[in-house]
Motif scaffolding. Sequence first.
Motif, PDB file in Angstrom:
ATOM      1  N   GLU A 274      -1.245   9.077  10.419  1.00 26.54           N
ATOM      2  CA  GLU A 274      -0.933  10.071   9.394  1.00 26.54           C
ATOM      3  C   GLU A 274      -0.706   9.474   8.009  1.00 26.54           C
ATOM      4  O   GLU A 274      -0.630  10.210   7.028  1.00 26.54           O
ATOM      5  N   CYS A 275      -0.564   8.182   7.925  1.00 27.23           N
ATOM      6  CA  CYS A 275      -0.288   7.586   6.618  1.00 27.23           C
ATOM      7  C   CYS A 275      -1.462   7.839   5.662  1.00 27.23           C
ATOM      8  O   CYS A 275      -2.588   7.443   5.941  1.00 27.23           O
ATOM      9  N   PRO A 276      -1.198   8.491   4.548  1.00 26.78           N
ATOM     10  CA  PRO A 276      -2.274   8.837   3.611  1.00 26.78           C
ATOM     11  C   PRO A 276      -2.845   7.599   2.919  1.00 26.78           C
ATOM     12  O   PRO A 276      -3.964   7.628   2.415  1.00 26.78           O
ATOM     13  N   LYS A 277      -2.073   6.532   2.906  1.00 24.85           N
ATOM     14  CA  LYS A 277      -2.518   5.338   2.188  1.00 24.85           C
ATOM     15  C   LYS A 277      -3.048   4.269   3.122  1.00 24.85           C
ATOM     16  O   LYS A 277      -3.353   3.166   2.674  1.00 24.85           O
ATOM     17  N   GLY A 278      -3.144   4.565   4.368  1.00 24.98           N
ATOM     18  CA  GLY A 278      -3.589   3.528   5.308  1.00 24.98           C
ATOM     19  C   GLY A 278      -2.690   2.320   5.245  1.00 24.98           C
ATOM     20  O   GLY A 278      -3.123   1.179   5.403  1.00 24.98           O
ATOM     21  N   ALA A 279      -1.416   2.531   4.970  1.00 21.52           N
ATOM     22  CA  ALA A 279      -0.484   1.414   4.781  1.00 21.52           C
ATOM     23  C   ALA A 279       0.074   0.890   6.092  1.00 21.52           C
ATOM     24  O   ALA A 279       0.781  -0.109   6.121  1.00 21.52           O
ATOM     25  N   ILE A 280      -0.224   1.573   7.169  1.00 18.55           N
ATOM     26  CA  ILE A 280       0.298   1.109   8.455  1.00 18.55           C
ATOM     27  C   ILE A 280      -0.852   0.704   9.367  1.00 18.55           C
ATOM     28  O   ILE A 280      -1.806   1.461   9.564  1.00 18.55           O
ATOM     29  N   LEU A 281      -0.739  -0.507   9.880  1.00 16.48           N
ATOM     30  CA  LEU A 281      -1.776  -1.051  10.745  1.00 16.48           C
ATOM     31  C   LEU A 281      -1.215  -1.141  12.164  1.00 16.48           C
ATOM     32  O   LEU A 281      -0.052  -1.488  12.349  1.00 16.48           O
TER      33      LEU A 281
ATOM     34  N   VAL B  31      12.618   1.846   0.225  1.00 14.49           N
ATOM     35  CA  VAL B  31      11.385   1.730   1.024  1.00 14.49           C
ATOM     36  C   VAL B  31      11.631   2.298   2.425  1.00 14.49           C
ATOM     37  O   VAL B  31      12.746   2.656   2.765  1.00 14.49           O
ATOM     38  N   PHE B  32      10.549   2.351   3.168  1.00 13.32           N
ATOM     39  CA  PHE B  32      10.666   2.748   4.561  1.00 13.32           C
ATOM     40  C   PHE B  32      10.441   1.545   5.444  1.00 13.32           C
ATOM     41  O   PHE B  32       9.593   0.712   5.152  1.00 13.32           O
ATOM     42  N   GLU B  33      11.242   1.447   6.495  1.00 10.10           N
ATOM     43  CA  GLU B  33      11.083   0.336   7.417  1.00 10.10           C
ATOM     44  C   GLU B  33      10.914   0.866   8.829  1.00 10.10           C
ATOM     45  O   GLU B  33      11.411   1.937   9.163  1.00 10.10           O
TER      46      GLU B  33
ATOM     47  N   LYS C 118       0.825  -1.216   0.000  1.00  4.99           N
ATOM     48  CA  LYS C 118       0.000   0.000   0.000  1.00  4.99           C
ATOM     49  C   LYS C 118       0.852   1.257   0.000  1.00  4.99           C
ATOM     50  O   LYS C 118       0.409   2.331  -0.410  1.00  4.99           O
ATOM     51  N   CYS C 119       2.064   1.135   0.466  1.00  4.82           N
ATOM     52  CA  CYS C 119       2.903   2.331   0.686  1.00  4.82           C
ATOM     53  C   CYS C 119       3.250   3.047  -0.610  1.00  4.82           C
ATOM     54  O   CYS C 119       3.571   2.424  -1.614  1.00  4.82           O
ATOM     55  N   ASN C 120       3.188   4.373  -0.620  1.00  7.02           N
ATOM     56  CA  ASN C 120       3.554   5.151  -1.805  1.00  7.02           C
ATOM     57  C   ASN C 120       4.854   5.907  -1.606  1.00  7.02           C
ATOM     58  O   ASN C 120       5.147   6.846  -2.332  1.00  7.02           O
ATOM     59  N   ARG C 121       5.581   5.569  -0.504  1.00  8.45           N
ATOM     60  CA  ARG C 121       6.890   6.176  -0.258  1.00  8.45           C
ATOM     61  C   ARG C 121       6.807   7.688  -0.001  1.00  8.45           C
ATOM     62  O   ARG C 121       7.741   8.404  -0.295  1.00  8.45           O
ATOM     63  N   CYS C 122       5.708   8.168   0.470  1.00  9.03           N
ATOM     64  CA  CYS C 122       5.596   9.619   0.649  1.00  9.03           C
ATOM     65  C   CYS C 122       6.493  10.116   1.776  1.00  9.03           C
ATOM     66  O   CYS C 122       6.842  11.275   1.845  1.00  9.03           O
ATOM     67  N   GLY C 123       6.855   9.226   2.665  1.00 11.38           N
ATOM     68  CA  GLY C 123       7.797   9.604   3.717  1.00 11.38           C
ATOM     69  C   GLY C 123       7.177  10.296   4.914  1.00 11.38           C
ATOM     70  O   GLY C 123       7.875  10.700   5.844  1.00 11.38           O
ATOM     71  N   LEU C 124       5.860  10.402   4.898  1.00 14.84           N
ATOM     72  CA  LEU C 124       5.226  11.098   6.026  1.00 14.84           C
ATOM     73  C   LEU C 124       5.472  10.365   7.341  1.00 14.84           C
ATOM     74  O   LEU C 124       5.735  10.973   8.375  1.00 14.84           O
ATOM     75  N   CYS C 125       5.426   9.055   7.296  1.00 14.81           N
ATOM     76  CA  CYS C 125       5.637   8.292   8.542  1.00 14.81           C
ATOM     77  C   CYS C 125       7.040   8.572   9.081  1.00 14.81           C
ATOM     78  O   CYS C 125       7.232   8.776  10.274  1.00 14.81           O
ATOM     79  N   TRP C 126       7.989   8.614   8.144  1.00 17.04           N
ATOM     80  CA  TRP C 126       9.378   8.915   8.519  1.00 17.04           C
ATOM     81  C   TRP C 126       9.448  10.319   9.121  1.00 17.04           C
ATOM     82  O   TRP C 126      10.047  10.558  10.160  1.00 17.04           O
TER      83      TRP C 126
HETATM   84  S1  SF4 Z   1       3.237   7.431   5.316  1.00 12.22           S
HETATM   85 FE1  SF4 Z   1       2.286   5.623   4.517  1.00 12.22          FE
HETATM   86  S2  SF4 Z   1       2.510   5.891   2.416  1.00 12.22           S
HETATM   87 FE2  SF4 Z   1       3.800   7.379   3.216  1.00 12.22          FE
HETATM   88  S3  SF4 Z   1       5.724   6.365   3.326  1.00 12.22           S
HETATM   89 FE3  SF4 Z   1       4.796   5.967   5.216  1.00 12.22          FE
HETATM   90  S4  SF4 Z   1       3.773   4.121   4.997  1.00 12.22           S
HETATM   91 FE4  SF4 Z   1       4.237   4.767   2.961  1.00 12.22          FE
END
Ligand code: SF4
Lengths: 381, 381, 83, 83, 296, 296, 182, 182
Positions: free
Chosen positions: D70-77, D53-55, D31-39
């Motif tokens: 904050e993940c825009p893609k709901g990629a983090i559960l 990728v982000f880990e 799901k991740c789009n690499r936007c980096g917001l989580c980082w």
């Molecule tokens: S915030 Fe969500 S979409 Fe953006 S990098 Fe992190 S996990 Fe991927």
Amino acid sequence: MKKVISANQSVSYAVRAAKAQVIAAYPITPQSSIVEMLSGFCASGELNARFINVESEHSAMAACMSASVAGARTFTATSSQGLALMHEVLHYASGLRLPIVMANVNRALASPFNLKADLSDSLSQRDTGWLQFYCESGQEVFDTIIQSYRIAEQLLLPVMVNLEGFILSHTYEIVDVPEQRDVDRFLPPAPPRESLDVDNPAMFGSTTDYYINFRYKMHADMERAKVLCRESDAEFKGMFGREYGLLCPYRCEDADLILITAGTIAGSCRVVADRYRTKGLKVGVLRIRLFRPFPAELIRAALRGARKAAVIDRDFSPGCGGIFAQEIKAALQGSGSEVLVFEFIAGLGGKDVTDTDIGQIIEHTINMSKPGESAWMGLLR
Amino acid sequence: MKKVISANQSVSYAVRAAKAQVIAAYPITPQSSIVEMLSGFCASGELNARFINVESEHSAMAACMSASVAGARTFTATSSQGLALMHEVLHYASGLRLPIVMANVNRALASPFNLKADLSDSLSQRDTGWLQFYCESGQEVFDTIIQSYRIAEQLLLPVMVNLEGFILSHTYEIVDVPEQRDVDRFLPPAPPRESLDVDNPAMFGSTTDYYINFRYKMHADMERAKVLCRESDAEFKGMFGREYGLLCPYRCEDADLILITAGTIAGSCRVVADRYRTKGLKVGVLRIRLFRPFPAELIRAALRGARKAAVIDRDFSPGCGGIFAQEIKAALQGSGSEVLVFEFIAGLGGKDVTDTDIGQIIEHTINMSKPGESAWMGLLR
Amino acid sequence: MLPITAISFITTEGNETGEWRSQRPVLDQEKCNRCGLCWMYCPDNAVRPAGDVFEISYTYCKGCGICAQECPKGAILIVKEER
Amino acid sequence: MLPITAISFITTEGNETGEWRSQRPVLDQEKCNRCGLCWMYCPDNAVRPAGDVFEISYTYCKGCGICAQECPKGAILIVKEER
Amino acid sequence: MDGIAQIKFPVEQEELVCPGHTACPGCGAVLAMKYVLKGLGPRTMAVIPPACAGVISGGFPFMALKIPVLRIPFESTAITASGIRAALDAMGKKDIHVLAWAGDGATFDIGLQALSGAAERNDDIIYVCYDNEGYMNTGIQRSSATPEGAWTTTTPAPYVKDTPKKDIVRIMAAHKIPYIATASIGYPADLIKKVNKAKEKKGTRFILVFSPCPTGWRYSSEMTIRIARLAVQTDLFPLYEIEDGENYTLNPRRSAKPVRDYFKLQGRFRNLKEDNLKRFEEMLRKERDYLNRMAG
Amino acid sequence: MDGIAQIKFPVEQEELVCPGHTACPGCGAVLAMKYVLKGLGPRTMAVIPPACAGVISGGFPFMALKIPVLRIPFESTAITASGIRAALDAMGKKDIHVLAWAGDGATFDIGLQALSGAAERNDDIIYVCYDNEGYMNTGIQRSSATPEGAWTTTTPAPYVKDTPKKDIVRIMAAHKIPYIATASIGYPADLIKKVNKAKEKKGTRFILVFSPCPTGWRYSSEMTIRIARLAVQTDLFPLYEIEDGENYTLNPRRSAKPVRDYFKLQGRFRNLKEDNLKRFEEMLRKERDYLNRMAG
Amino acid sequence: MYEIRFHGRGGQGAVVASIVLASAFFKEGKFVQAFPSFGAERRGAPVLAYTRADDSEIRERFGIYAPDCLIVLDSSLTRRKGITSGLKEGHWIVINSDSRPVDYRFPGDFRVATLDANSIARKYGLGSASVPIVNTTILGAFSRATQTVSIDSVMAAVKEYAPSKPEENAKAALEAFQAVQF
Amino acid sequence: MYEIRFHGRGGQGAVVASIVLASAFFKEGKFVQAFPSFGAERRGAPVLAYTRADDSEIRERFGIYAPDCLIVLDSSLTRRKGITSGLKEGHWIVINSDSRPVDYRFPGDFRVATLDANSIARKYGLGSASVPIVNTTILGAFSRATQTVSIDSVMAAVKEYAPSKPEENAKAALEAFQAVQF
Ligand code: SF4
Ligand SMILES: Cc1ncc(C[n+]2csc(CCOP(=O)(O)OP(=O)(O)O)c2C)c(N)n1
Ligand SMILES: Cc1ncc(C[n+]2csc(CCOP(=O)(O)OP(=O)(O)O)c2C)c(N)n1
Ligand code: SF4
Ligand code: SF4
Ligand code: SF4
Ligand code: SF4
Ligand code: SF4
Ligand SMILES: [Mg+2]
Ligand SMILES: [Mg+2]
């Protein structure tokens, strides 16, 4: 070169000669003329230092503290209320192990107000981890400030140089101001020390469970300080022909009665001691120049021969007594010394301590078989 | 009524029972829960007092000072850095002869930082003209605050009640909180005193050449304080069945070796003393409860029988030593006492002083024929 | 007998600051229009209403010269203080 | 050997705050789009760029849940931490 | 006393400042005290920090003020007033004004924080700062109220002070307290009027009183009033009021005089350079615009 | 690392805050530090007074920041930064940023005076206040930055704080320093942009960073960013810049949300009353007007 | 030991005079001390200052209660009671005054010297016409009357310390040296 | 003397538990002491708290290094090394856990009691579903396992100290008393 200057001017010349790099100070009677002269030196470029016009003494000491951690040679001067306001930061400065030098012009602490000499202001900082010198002349003030920088930078502990307000600070007398190159020889730039450095980041003064260990280091270095002070005093004599010692005994060798005091009162005591000597009474005078670290061993040694000692305190710890007297007695306890210590409180709030007063002190001490309560001299009716 | 509460809560209940009228305080670990509880009492009206949310401790003490000159019963509580920041105003409060009561939760002074118990913060205020009590239990804290208001208002001098951070302040134990009416009987509203009054204008704390005379009055009243403290302690016993004394001796009558300390360490010392007693060794414990004014005569009396004394200081004056030890030695000097005083520095920065440590102190004192340098306990490797 | 600490009750009126004066204001009642400015502006309360005129108290007047400077009628003259 | 006073040189990286965690973020790279917001928003720098990728580093992650929020893609559960 | 009836402006005649005080001849600070107490009256208690005002107020056993006074630490002017108010409230004493009386050093510098704290709590006190633009009591050192270009013993000639005067009024306005006013001993009626206005309000009230100092400013003592007026007439010290930090009322503008007129009378400005003057005029323009904008 | 190239906003990737620090989960203050140091870079020296920031920065022998740090007295943040700058100047060291990093308590209350002093001298420092609206490190007591209506341990429910938040920005603006900005951890790019702008200037620069605190504000830790944004979106914490105390630049206004949305997420506002809300809206309107007036 | 007490008024420079005189003695190889009587100095208010000079080191740090000489910068001060207190019999009182020594009566047998320092100071443009600065001038008279220090030393010291117009100050002192009456 | 060490995480209320337990002992006429291990408490970070109880006055003011019992509020903490340090052999470890005592292996011979305090707390609505507050509940288990204090005293103390839901807290403690396994 010899000049007729005040002790406050002497402080200023000494700081110029020491090439302080950062000065942060706040005016207060009777210290103000120091601030004025130093800001003049900085403005004119005679002294290449940054002068910070702080908004309080708390900030003055805080600025010296951080500038010192950044590696600069720093100076401030204050008095009474100003020193009291610095109290918290004084603890920081010693805990951070900073070679700050400060001149304190002794003045009575409010309330009530009184602008005149009283050593209680600096003595009530006796637990802050600063070395403390007490001077009796403009010359000694100059020399002690130069010595202090050297000691502070070798030891990494701050030093407070005390002179009595007005009686010394505003009295003009002859001071030999040495050549700059000689001062430079005695006092080279500070040896390198841990300081703020973007290339080697470190955090200074953080929270620690090793607190007691760091306090122990300070304790050990305070012991070393006594040695260092003697060494630099000796070296100083070598270069400038003047030395002071940690204690300044006068005709003590064979004395039965020794007057013990600090600062300017000592000079007057010598005058009176000589008078009594001519009367055949063996009176000596012991001036305490270094109060922190307290030279207990030297005190015991100096008093070994005497039968009686009269301590004259221009200071007072309410509910305890004269501060010099207490620490002297503590030093003597258990040392097998038999000397009887008589306590006198005199000259608080700049009350003049005259030759008559000192005469009375001697008479009183002679006449009493053993010490009683501390006696207060010169109360006004 | 008996409750399981912390010593900080005990302070708050005591201030409520004393019906303080103006409270100005500033939060600091480990004192904060006092401020929180008291502001709660004031907000809810349980205590009919004005609570001033000051912006610093300097202002906290300044507010208590002026409110007290205006005639109100005042209180503040602080710790370490906060107390240090009050330093200048502490001198004012005593010089103005104000019956302010303050609780200080002992904590190590920066730098470096350490939030735990260390008596150096209050002891480095020993020259400010405040009475100083050191407590060892939540009950004693409560009782001492009530007693302090009475003493302060009779004597017109401020009182500082000290309790060790966390070790005491945050320890919950059983405290008997007396009925309000009983407290009221013991502590009636303050007797009238000179205060700000538009109908009889006067100026308080102005500049004076009689400075030394006013200091002498303070000295005389500090002497009186010892009597008053004993009296009110006795009266307190009459009403509440508890008394403390200025010194708290434990099995000292016949003791050869007396452990001397202040605060909570005393309790642990008693435990260990008893163990040694069972081993047939005559160990006693002397707790110093009142430090200002310093009860020198009582110290001399208490140590008369003993051969050795071991002073355990949870405090330290750099360049001098343990503060209790110094003042005890000063008190003994010239008194003809032969007791050998051994000095120990322990528990700085909240370092736990265990029964093992105390055992070592006793062993050390027994084995050494005469005192040497002060020994530091519990340094971390 | 001193109070317990420095508490002042006595006014400074006993301190005759006129002694400091090196110049002396002289008020010419003829010229004066009773505007009271001298009274208002005197830092030492040395100008006082007396009946329906203003008088200068030389017991306190320090000779600052303000009254003369501010008098709209030039009714106050500053002369050298002769002692 | 201790310095002369409390001067710190060692970073806190030895302090494994992951131990505090009661809930665990799980990142779904699909799901991740690499936007980096989580980082960007992780208060504990527990999200790190690894290659492209982000880990999430569970050594440090305290489980605050910000990244998931904050993940825009709901990629983090966020799941319950099972130890 | 019908003679007094003729006085052009009606003011309280009781003097709460005693003669015999030890101010320098021609001291503006004393006049400020005289006028403010005329406004407040005898049911006033004052706190006074170290300052010329402290010296003037008298040394034991003497007092130059006929109101109760407490001499306080230099940092603590506002909070000690707050403490007195708290005590009066706690003891149920009413109808008493609590006056915090401090110089510019005690207000702009070392006592600013305590003042800000009182303002934030909106403590019920009247804070008056008599502004003589320097630490005079300790011998004329710079304070942050010292104007740019002025000599003091810590901004020695020819270098003089190179930073502008701190804008304490704007700082206090940012606290949105009920009442703020600037006033001058050159205009006693206006000053007393403002004191009376402040009296009627509750909460923290702040008045800045311009108070020339012949000793520190190096001018001849009779010029005190004249110089005070010139400061206003040149717009160097505009007179205005601010209510609740937002409602500005400007005094009617006095005949605009060139700043030079003000500077040339004072020895402290002897080293003023042309560019200082330029910056001053620029600054004054800006300040005027700002005030007009605020007054809306 | 091309993965990173995709990051929507370009920011310095080097982390000067180490993991392993002891902030609470979801701490906003740490984020503020992380962003500000991304802006300033490694040639920065910082002073940090007692505060959560102090605890977070590490206990001996550990440090959580990769820059030189001095732990200082609570009252002294600005002046200790000034002292470092003076030392660097005296020793001829250039190109180093001196960062004063303090909480709201150290800035609005106990350190205000030192800050005002530095601003008056226009000392060359960057002062950043991370605002979590209370004394958090000592257990959530009120500071003068605590908003009206908020619970703290010294403004206990149901009474809560009854005075508005001190307007530190207006106070600093009154000092006419070169640069002032408000920023929020909810908008890192904007925050870093402002830090970079401050970097380019000389003199005293002040940035107020809104930094929510889950522990003290009583909300669930994942909401930190959301709450920071809501504060801006409701105009409770408007984002803007002030240059030389006069030139205002407002960030483009974000979707205006009702203040309720902000309050209802936080336990500390549980006791907020209707009239508080009213006063808030009234206050916000005024503040908006004021800022618009100033901006243009 | 020779001890001098200065009587002046705030603004007259009595303190500076005490320092200048000290350095005059210093130039002649004496040990010296000069100090004011401490307190806020207000223009016109009476002030005291002191000078000590001796051949050997001065160790005394207490006040001067029995001076060997008085120097009075403002004649009006002579009418203050107790002005001569402590002054040793037979010793000098040097007064800035346009009257003659004989016009002065003091309780005790003292030697009086007078000179009109005001007019001399005015003549050399020291201070303003209304408030002449006489503190350097009068030292010339002291030198002549007491013979304790040479006029050359006085003039040298005056030049050294005068903030402005060193020459004029020195000349004024010299003229005073000549004009003094006793 | 009986000494208990609590192991919990920031936010779980270990400190309060130590106080509540102390007052339970107090209600049975014991002398008591309760204190936390001092330091900034962060949510999730391991914390310690202690309780002392004795028949005679407690004078000890030093730490507890050899407890008679451990109470572990979060089972995950059992895997921290050194958790049993100082615990006297043969004494109790009371754990909030849904596993059985036998599932636990500790270095040394200790008696283990477990109960699922989370579900009980949830059942009585203590704390939130995700973060149940188990600090009062687990004391019931302690009472049953160690027999050092009666469940009535525990329940009374719990009611007294519970900031909210006193009844529910007490009931939870009672249910724990019954449910605990060992
Ligand atoms: S915030 Fe969500 S979409 Fe953006 S990098 Fe992190 S996990 Fe991927
Ligand atoms: C803590 C402290 N620092 C310094 C002083 C010395 N001091 C006394 S008055 C004063 C200056 C006062 O200036 P201001 O407030 O402007 O009043 P002014 O004397 O100018 O009327 C100073 C620096 C003091 N008394 N206390
Ligand atoms: C002189 C002094 N008073 C009080 C304290 C106690 N203290 C330490 S941090 C702190 C609160 C800090 O609040 P803030 O600056 O807002 O930072 P935060 O903890 O909220 O991040 C207090 C009151 C102190 N260290 N020094
Ligand atoms: S100012 Fe002049 S005119 Fe007015 S009252 Fe005084 S003397 Fe008379
Ligand atoms: S000269 Fe000055 S002091 Fe004298 S009356 Fe006039 S105004 Fe008052
Ligand atoms: S849960 Fe919190 S700490 Fe863990 S990775 Fe996400 S943001 Fe970072
Ligand atoms: S110095 Fe200035 S303010 Fe102070 S008393 Fe003299 S004239 Fe007044
Ligand atoms: S209390 Fe608030 S500010 Fe402090 S560390 Fe925790 S979350 Fe951050
Ligand atoms: Mg001033
Ligand atoms: Mg905060």
